[in-house]
Design a protein around this motif. Structure first.
Motif, PDB file in Angstrom:
ATOM      1  N   ARG A  89      47.470  36.035  30.125  1.00 26.29           N
ATOM      2  CA  ARG A  89      48.576  35.160  30.129  1.00 26.29           C
ATOM      3  C   ARG A  89      49.764  35.420  29.027  1.00 26.29           C
ATOM      4  N   VAL A  90      49.285  35.722  27.678  1.00 29.75           N
ATOM      5  CA  VAL A  90      50.041  35.808  26.383  1.00 29.75           C
ATOM      6  C   VAL A  90      50.689  37.127  26.571  1.00 29.75           C
ATOM      7  N   VAL A  91      50.003  37.993  26.677  1.00 32.11           N
ATOM      8  CA  VAL A  91      50.702  39.442  26.707  1.00 32.11           C
ATOM      9  C   VAL A  91      51.280  39.822  28.019  1.00 32.11           C
ATOM     10  N   GLY A  92      51.061  39.094  29.153  1.00 33.57           N
ATOM     11  CA  GLY A  92      51.869  39.257  30.387  1.00 33.57           C
ATOM     12  C   GLY A  92      51.232  40.375  31.169  1.00 33.57           C
ATOM     13  N   LYS A  93      49.764  40.815  31.144  1.00 36.97           N
ATOM     14  CA  LYS A  93      49.153  41.885  31.930  1.00 36.97           C
ATOM     15  C   LYS A  93      48.050  41.294  32.705  1.00 36.97           C
ATOM     16  N   ASN A  94      47.754  41.832  33.628  1.00 36.90           N
ATOM     17  CA  ASN A  94      46.726  41.259  34.355  1.00 36.90           C
ATOM     18  C   ASN A  94      45.405  41.794  33.789  1.00 36.90           C
ATOM     19  N   THR A  95      44.170  41.186  33.962  1.00 34.65           N
ATOM     20  CA  THR A  95      42.874  41.381  33.367  1.00 34.65           C
ATOM     21  C   THR A  95      42.214  42.757  33.810  1.00 34.65           C
ATOM     22  N   SER A  96      42.834  43.154  35.033  1.00 36.59           N
ATOM     23  CA  SER A  96      42.184  44.638  35.266  1.00 36.59           C
ATOM     24  C   SER A  96      42.925  45.636  34.419  1.00 36.59           C
ATOM     25  N   GLU A  97      44.111  45.510  34.037  1.00 37.09           N
ATOM     26  CA  GLU A  97      44.964  46.344  33.392  1.00 37.09           C
ATOM     27  C   GLU A  97      44.509  46.220  31.874  1.00 37.09           C
ATOM     28  N   ILE A  98      44.157  45.183  31.322  1.00 33.80           N
ATOM     29  CA  ILE A  98      43.644  44.810  29.843  1.00 33.80           C
ATOM     30  C   ILE A  98      42.149  45.423  29.796  1.00 33.80           C
ATOM     31  N   SER A 103      45.350  57.868  41.443  1.00 35.67           N
ATOM     32  CA  SER A 103      44.864  58.755  42.101  1.00 35.67           C
ATOM     33  C   SER A 103      43.517  58.889  41.865  1.00 35.67           C
ATOM     34  N   ASN A 104      43.349  59.139  40.600  1.00 34.71           N
ATOM     35  CA  ASN A 104      41.889  59.281  40.005  1.00 34.71           C
ATOM     36  C   ASN A 104      41.094  58.179  39.373  1.00 34.71           C
ATOM     37  N   LEU A 105      41.606  56.856  39.650  1.00 31.92           N
ATOM     38  CA  LEU A 105      41.005  55.762  39.231  1.00 31.92           C
ATOM     39  C   LEU A 105      39.755  55.347  40.371  1.00 31.92           C
ATOM     40  N   VAL A 106      38.771  54.691  39.934  1.00 31.13           N
ATOM     41  CA  VAL A 106      37.597  54.266  40.532  1.00 31.13           C
ATOM     42  C   VAL A 106      37.496  52.790  40.399  1.00 31.13           C
ATOM     43  N   ASN A 107      36.704  52.131  41.187  1.00 27.63           N
ATOM     44  CA  ASN A 107      36.670  50.780  40.960  1.00 27.63           C
ATOM     45  C   ASN A 107      35.056  50.520  40.263  1.00 27.63           C
ATOM     46  N   VAL A 108      34.942  49.588  39.288  1.00 28.76           N
ATOM     47  CA  VAL A 108      34.026  49.412  38.415  1.00 28.76           C
ATOM     48  C   VAL A 108      33.629  47.798  38.204  1.00 28.76           C
ATOM     49  N   THR A 109      32.609  47.402  38.663  1.00 28.71           N
ATOM     50  CA  THR A 109      32.107  46.026  38.376  1.00 28.71           C
ATOM     51  C   THR A 109      31.727  45.480  36.919  1.00 28.71           C
ATOM     52  N   VAL A 110      32.527  44.803  36.459  1.00 30.66           N
ATOM     53  CA  VAL A 110      31.923  44.493  35.005  1.00 30.66           C
ATOM     54  C   VAL A 110      31.487  42.921  34.853  1.00 30.66           C
ATOM     55  N   ARG A 111      30.549  42.484  34.477  1.00 26.53           N
ATOM     56  CA  ARG A 111      29.991  41.039  34.288  1.00 26.53           C
ATOM     57  C   ARG A 111      29.948  40.891  32.838  1.00 26.53           C
ATOM     58  N   VAL A 112      30.854  39.961  32.535  1.00 30.00           N
ATOM     59  CA  VAL A 112      31.254  39.241  31.184  1.00 30.00           C
ATOM     60  C   VAL A 112      30.697  37.778  31.120  1.00 30.00           C
ATOM     61  N   GLU A 113      30.449  37.333  29.934  1.00 28.82           N
ATOM     62  CA  GLU A 113      30.114  36.146  29.787  1.00 28.82           C
ATOM     63  C   GLU A 113      31.459  35.048  30.009  1.00 28.82           C
ATOM     64  N   SER A 114      30.850  33.798  30.305  1.00 26.50           N
ATOM     65  CA  SER A 114      32.257  32.938  30.610  1.00 26.50           C
ATOM     66  C   SER A 114      33.187  32.912  29.868  1.00 26.50           C
ATOM     67  N   GLN A 115      32.830  32.822  28.373  1.00 28.26           N
ATOM     68  CA  GLN A 115      33.516  32.561  27.357  1.00 28.26           C
ATOM     69  C   GLN A 115      34.491  33.705  27.015  1.00 28.26           C
ATOM     70  N   CYS A 116      34.056  35.018  27.415  1.00 24.77           N
ATOM     71  CA  CYS A 116      34.780  36.211  27.383  1.00 24.77           C
ATOM     72  C   CYS A 116      35.873  36.277  28.480  1.00 24.77           C
ATOM     73  N   LEU A 117      35.452  35.854  29.655  1.00 21.35           N
ATOM     74  CA  LEU A 117      36.721  35.624  30.743  1.00 21.35           C
ATOM     75  C   LEU A 117      37.406  34.953  30.409  1.00 21.35           C
ATOM     76  N   ASN A 118      37.291  33.711  29.873  1.00 17.85           N
ATOM     77  CA  ASN A 118      38.369  32.569  29.348  1.00 17.85           C
ATOM     78  C   ASN A 118      39.240  33.190  28.655  1.00 17.85           C
ATOM     79  N   ASP A 119      38.604  33.875  27.370  1.00 11.55           N
ATOM     80  CA  ASP A 119      39.483  34.441  26.416  1.00 11.55           C
ATOM     81  C   ASP A 119      40.240  35.791  27.191  1.00 11.55           C
ATOM     82  N   LEU A 120      39.842  36.439  27.900  1.00 12.08           N
ATOM     83  CA  LEU A 120      40.637  37.451  28.653  1.00 12.08           C
ATOM     84  C   LEU A 120      41.717  37.188  29.444  1.00 12.08           C
TER      85      LEU A 120
END
Length: 70
Positions: free
Chosen positions: A31-40, A9-26
């Motif tokens: 996949r390894v930890v079984g969590k979605n990227t937003s949660e991480i 209920s108290n969460l807000v949406n935020v846009t985060v821009r990251v470099e492509s390599q960071c996104l690939n690592d994320l």
């Protein structure tokens, strides 16, 4: 200060821009930890903010008040 999924209920949406390599690592980590990227990302931001010492947080509040004062 990691929030459970039930307390959205108290969460807000935020846009985060990251470099492509960071996104690939994320995505790989996701996949390894079984969590979605937003949660991480939410956990990373919360952990980083929680790590700010109280005296520094107070200083930031004072600076912010000074910047908004006429």
């Amino acid at each position: 200060m990691i929030r459970s999924n039930a307390d959205k209920s108290n969460l807000v949406n935020v846009t985060v821009r990251v470099e492509s390599q960071c996104l690939n690592d994320l995505k790989l980590y996701s996949r390894v930890v079984g969590k979605n990227t937003s949660e991480i990302l939410r956990e990373l931001v919360s952990s980083a903010l929680d790590a700010i010492p109280e005296h520094q947080r107070q200083a930031m509040e004072i600076i912010a008040k000074c910047e908004t004062s006429p």
